[in-house]
Design an enzyme around this catalytic site. Structure first.
Site, PDB file in Angstrom:
ATOM      1  N   HIS A 188     -24.968  -9.250  -1.462  1.00  0.00           N
ATOM      2  CA  HIS A 188     -24.816  -8.748  -2.725  1.00  0.00           C
ATOM      3  C   HIS A 188     -24.771  -9.930  -3.773  1.00  0.00           C
ATOM      4  O   HIS A 188     -23.975 -11.104  -3.487  1.00  0.00           O
ATOM      5  CB  HIS A 188     -23.937  -7.681  -3.016  1.00  0.00           C
ATOM      6  CG  HIS A 188     -22.423  -8.214  -2.645  1.00  0.00           C
ATOM      7  ND1 HIS A 188     -22.107  -8.173  -1.224  1.00  0.00           N
ATOM      8  CD2 HIS A 188     -21.526  -8.557  -3.102  1.00  0.00           C
ATOM      9  CE1 HIS A 188     -20.675  -8.677  -1.065  1.00  0.00           C
ATOM     10  NE2 HIS A 188     -20.307  -8.706  -2.295  1.00  0.00           N
TER      11      HIS A 188
ATOM     12  N   HIS B 226     -22.948 -10.823  -7.351  1.00  0.00           N
ATOM     13  CA  HIS B 226     -22.204 -10.393  -8.257  1.00  0.00           C
ATOM     14  C   HIS B 226     -22.655 -10.911  -9.644  1.00  0.00           C
ATOM     15  O   HIS B 226     -22.934 -12.219 -10.043  1.00  0.00           O
ATOM     16  CB  HIS B 226     -20.773 -11.200  -8.339  1.00  0.00           C
ATOM     17  CG  HIS B 226     -19.980 -10.777  -6.929  1.00  0.00           C
ATOM     18  ND1 HIS B 226     -18.957  -9.967  -6.994  1.00  0.00           N
ATOM     19  CD2 HIS B 226     -19.967 -11.167  -5.635  1.00  0.00           C
ATOM     20  CE1 HIS B 226     -18.466  -9.812  -5.748  1.00  0.00           C
ATOM     21  NE2 HIS B 226     -19.015 -10.632  -5.004  1.00  0.00           N
TER      22      HIS B 226
HETATM   23  P1  5GP Z   1     -17.385  -9.834  -1.842  1.00  0.00           P
HETATM   24  O1  5GP Z   1     -15.733 -10.029  -1.763  1.00  0.00           O
HETATM   25  O2  5GP Z   1     -17.959  -9.181  -0.232  1.00  0.00           O
HETATM   26  O3  5GP Z   1     -18.285 -10.737  -2.437  1.00  0.00           O
HETATM   27  O4  5GP Z   1     -17.524  -8.475  -2.849  1.00  0.00           O
HETATM   28  C1  5GP Z   1     -17.284  -7.343  -2.467  1.00  0.00           C
HETATM   29  C2  5GP Z   1     -16.912  -6.539  -3.885  1.00  0.00           C
HETATM   30  O5  5GP Z   1     -17.179  -5.032  -3.541  1.00  0.00           O
HETATM   31  C3  5GP Z   1     -15.542  -6.894  -4.388  1.00  0.00           C
HETATM   32  O6  5GP Z   1     -15.618  -7.413  -5.780  1.00  0.00           O
HETATM   33  C4  5GP Z   1     -15.196  -5.365  -4.487  1.00  0.00           C
HETATM   34  O7  5GP Z   1     -14.180  -5.249  -5.688  1.00  0.00           O
HETATM   35  C5  5GP Z   1     -16.298  -4.380  -4.315  1.00  0.00           C
HETATM   36  N1  5GP Z   1     -16.258  -3.323  -3.837  1.00  0.00           N
HETATM   37  C6  5GP Z   1     -15.542  -3.083  -2.587  1.00  0.00           C
HETATM   38  N2  5GP Z   1     -15.413  -1.620  -2.154  1.00  0.00           N
HETATM   39  C7  5GP Z   1     -16.070  -1.097  -3.390  1.00  0.00           C
HETATM   40  C8  5GP Z   1     -16.594   0.113  -3.669  1.00  0.00           C
HETATM   41  O8  5GP Z   1     -16.305   1.076  -2.714  1.00  0.00           O
HETATM   42  N3  5GP Z   1     -17.367   0.590  -4.746  1.00  0.00           N
HETATM   43  C9  5GP Z   1     -17.330  -0.329  -5.606  1.00  0.00           C
HETATM   44  N4  5GP Z   1     -18.105  -0.065  -6.623  1.00  0.00           N
HETATM   45  N5  5GP Z   1     -17.229  -1.593  -5.491  1.00  0.00           N
HETATM   46  C10 5GP Z   1     -16.634  -2.181  -4.279  1.00  0.00           C
END
Ligand code: 5GP
Ligand code: ZN
Length: 143
Positions: free
Chosen positions: A103, A105
């Site tokens: 994903h 950000h």
């Molecule tokens: P990563 O650390 O994998 O790059 O980002 C994962 C992101 O997903 C984090 O910023 C976290 O806050 C977000 N996130 C985790 N669980 C959920 C969820 O259930 N719903 C939403 N909308 N965001 C989530």
């Protein structure tokens, strides 16, 4: 590669099995508000098909998803009054990835916000830069 992983939280969000605050949806991609934002207005943009990280994403799908970025960026900037914006993809746990459905950000930034940026940098020495250029190009040619 399965298009949906039954254990993946983002696949569940895409399917509507768990709620999310959606802001934009196309046939192949979905954008929704991050539940635990770096700054308010932090949006996650995901390809709908399950791919653990960018390494696994096809070019077409990457392009279809990324083509939404400028419009999302403009909307988020206007909606939040942000001064700027970071677009980041974390790949692998050492790079901060916690959800293994790749994903983007999109993080609105403000002049006086508390986000710790920039990351530290250090220059190459000797012929390291030229060697690295050679190695990356060799891998690209081998694809
Ligand atoms: P990563 O650390 O994998 O790059 O980002 C994962 C992101 O997903 C984090 O910023 C976290 O806050 C977000 N996130 C985790 N669980 C959920 C969820 O259930 N719903 C939403 N909308 N965001 C989530
Ligand atoms: Zn998934």
């Amino acid at each position: 590669m399965s298009l949906r992983d039954p254990n993946c939280i983002f696949c569940k969000i895409i399917a509507g099995d768990i709620p999310s605050s959606r802001v934009l949806e196309t046939e192949t991609a979905l954008a929704f508000l991050d539940i635990n934002p770096i700054n308010h207005g932090h949006v996650l943009l995901v390809p709908k098909a399950h791919h653990p990280a960018i390494f696994d994403l096809g070019e077409e799908e990457a392009a279809e998803t990324a083509r939404l970025l400028p419009r999302l960026a403009r909307a988020i900037r206007k909606a939040t009054g942000a001064d700027g914006l970071n677009v980041i993809i974390n790949n692998g746990d050492c790079a901060g990835q916690t959800i293994f459905h790749g994903h983007w950000h999109i993080v609105p930034r403000f002049k006086a916000d508390a986000v710790n940026w920039p990351w530290p940098h250090s220059p190459y020495s000797g012929d390291e830069l030229g060697q690295m250029q050679f190695r990356v190009k060799r891998e690209l040619e081998a694809e």
